[in-house]
Design an enzyme around this catalytic site. Structure first.
Site, PDB file in Angstrom:
ATOM      1  N   ASP A  13      96.269  62.924  19.155  1.00 29.25           N
ATOM      2  CA  ASP A  13      95.651  62.060  20.182  1.00 29.25           C
ATOM      3  C   ASP A  13      95.710  60.584  19.798  1.00 29.25           C
ATOM      4  OD1 ASP A  13      94.797  64.417  21.617  1.00 29.25           O
ATOM      5  OD2 ASP A  13      93.153  64.590  20.177  1.00 29.25           O
ATOM      6  N   LYS A  16     100.653  58.622  20.902  1.00 32.01           N
ATOM      7  CA  LYS A  16     102.105  58.718  20.683  1.00 32.01           C
ATOM      8  C   LYS A  16     102.882  58.622  21.986  1.00 32.01           C
ATOM      9  CE  LYS A  16     101.640  62.695  18.655  1.00 32.01           C
ATOM     10  NZ  LYS A  16     100.163  62.749  18.612  1.00 32.01           N
ATOM     11  N   GLY A  40      98.879  67.047  24.764  1.00 34.39           N
ATOM     12  CA  GLY A  40      99.309  66.319  25.944  1.00 34.39           C
ATOM     13  C   GLY A  40      99.464  64.837  25.661  1.00 34.39           C
ATOM     14  N   HIS A  41     100.368  64.208  26.370  1.00 32.32           N
ATOM     15  CA  HIS A  41     100.528  62.762  26.297  1.00 32.32           C
ATOM     16  C   HIS A  41     100.050  62.161  27.616  1.00 32.32           C
ATOM     17  CE1 HIS A  41     102.502  63.093  22.572  1.00 32.32           C
ATOM     18  NE2 HIS A  41     103.735  63.239  22.971  1.00 32.32           N
ATOM     19  N   GLN A 223     100.461  66.751  18.277  1.00 32.43           N
ATOM     20  CA  GLN A 223      99.356  66.720  17.312  1.00 32.43           C
ATOM     21  C   GLN A 223      99.562  65.634  16.246  1.00 32.43           C
ATOM     22  OE1 GLN A 223     100.824  70.125  17.675  1.00 32.43           O
ATOM     23  NE2 GLN A 223      99.449  70.663  19.309  1.00 32.43           N
TER      24      GLN A 223
END
Length: 427
Positions: A13, A16, A40-41, A223
């Site tokens: 988180d 990225k 998730g991004h 991650q």
């Protein structure tokens, strides 16, 4: 440089997706090398928010090749839903390529994941219950179903029957869960398989050919370092290897093909789920950071635990990833604080102090942070970095002996500056 790894330097988180989104504009191929839809991004561009779970962030640019590598596990229903949503918003998915060697997350993996967490009680790991761990476990046990299996409906159906002969016993007798029907699942899978077949490719060959042409290749992990299966805070880790070295195996290229490693860290720290967290903030400041940073999971919506920046953990991440530079995100969140603690050492249970990450889990579980307090800046960052904000960044650089080359000053993709406070454009 032709091949660059973007790796999370904390517990995931870190932002990225935003960094990859910026660098993807000048890249040709963007690859995801491990993980599943538990990560998730979130990308904010021109006021529009995109939440990606499987698909690499480069999909938002037309003409880019986006690769889901062999090191990933794929939830077919979730991936199809993500593709449909992107296309409904005018984003073409024609450039997506999925490795035939990636493994599929099956309904029994989700059922086992959820049931296992319930049975662990107070010892639970805090998974997202998306089936990622059981899918990777079956991969290691050589019982997995791979993406390429959807190319042959007959083989796929046979594998369903074989797998459920064992998994239904586990679900019924151990977890007390209703068994799954192979025929029903196979029929459902055929719908997703028909949608995914055009995207399946030999992605190892594809990336190798791109590198031979001199194309710019970005390799992004899910991650973060401290959730790495081998090097993270085990057992409170993910089921794969987010560290930079896994980019080579997850995509199928040699380690000598990687030119640089950009670590990404928040200007503070968050983690989701259970596990030790030395710099976790006590009192109302934790909620304050959470609200200012909107620290809720992209995939699950879960509250993230928030802590002050941990230099010890970052130094460890720099070492195991071989970082060549660091991107520091969400510096703007700290603008609300008059003083900002930064953890520079740990005090271990025997009373000794260390500035290196403990090798023994008991030492880490009981480590106490030793802070150095830096002055805050108490002003927004829209017009560049105030002197105190620059000193904060310089402190991180000095402690890590690593250049901070990108600094996040807000949620939008345009709100990133260089270490000198200059806006980054045309990346």
């Amino acid at each position: 440089m032709p091949a660059t790894v973007i790796v999370g330097a904390q517990w995931g988180d870190e932002g990225k997706g935003k960094i990859v989104d910026l660098l993807a504009e000048s890249s040709d191929v963007v690859c995801r090398y491990q993980g599943g839809p538990n990560a998730g991004h979130t990308i904010v561009r021109d006021g529009e928010t995109f939440k990606l779970h499987h698909v690499p962030s480069g999909i938002l640019y037309g003409g880019k090749v986006c690769v889901v590598g062999a090191g990933c596990v794929v939830g077919p229903e979730l991936l199809v839903r993500e593709l449909d949503e992107l296309e409904s918003r005018g984003i073409t998915t024609a450039g997506l390529r999925i490795s035939g060697n990636a493994h599929l997350i099956m309904p029994w993996h989700v059922a086992i994941d959820s049931a296992s967490e319930r049975h662990l009680g107070r010892l639970q790991i805090g998974t997202t219950k998306r089936g990622i761990g059981p899918a990777y476990a079956d991969k290691a046990a050589r019982l997995g179903i791979r993406v390429q299996d959807v190319l042959d409906p007959k083989i796929l159906r046979q594998k369903f029957e074989t797998a459920l002969a064992e998994k239904n016993l586990l679900l019924e007798r151990i977890h007390g869960v209703e068994p799954l029907d192979a025929e029903t699942l196979a029929d459902e899978m055929e719908t997703y398989a028909a949608r995914l077949r055009p995207y399946i490719a030999d992605t190892s060959l594809l990336v190798d050919q791109a590198l031979r042409r001199g194309d710019r290749v970005l390799l992004e992990g899910a991650q973060g370092t401290l959730l790495d299966l081998d090097h993270g805070t085990y057992p409170f880790v993910t089921s794969s290897n987010p560290i930079a070295g896994a980019a080579a195996t997850g995509i199928g290229i040699g380690p000598t093909r990687i030119d640089s490693v950009l670590g990404v860290a928040k200007a503070y720290v968050t983690r989701v789920g259970e596990g030790p967290f030395p710099t976790e903030i006590e009192g109302p400041d934790q909620a304050r950071v959470r609200e200012l940073g909107e620290e809720y999971g992209t995939t699950t919506g879960r509250e993230r635990r928030c802590g002050w920046l941990d230099i010890v953990g970052l130094r460890f991440a720099a070492r195991v990833n071989g970082m060549t530079a660091l991107a520091l995100t969400k510096l703007d969140v700290l603008s609300d604080f008059a003083e900002i603690p930064v953890c520079v050492r740990y005090r271990l249970p025997d009373g000794t102090e260390t500035d290196e990450f403990p090798a023994h889990q008991s030492d880490f579980h009981h480590a106490e942070p030793i802070y150095e307090t830096l002055p805050g800046w108490r002003e927004p960052l829209e017009n560049g970095l105030p002197p105190a904000a620059r000193r904060y960044v310089a402190f991180v650089e000095s402690a890590l002996e690593l250049d901070v080359t990108m600094i996040g000053t807000g949620a939008d993709r345009a709100q990133v500056v260089s270490a000198h406070g200059l806006a980054l454009t045309g990346l």
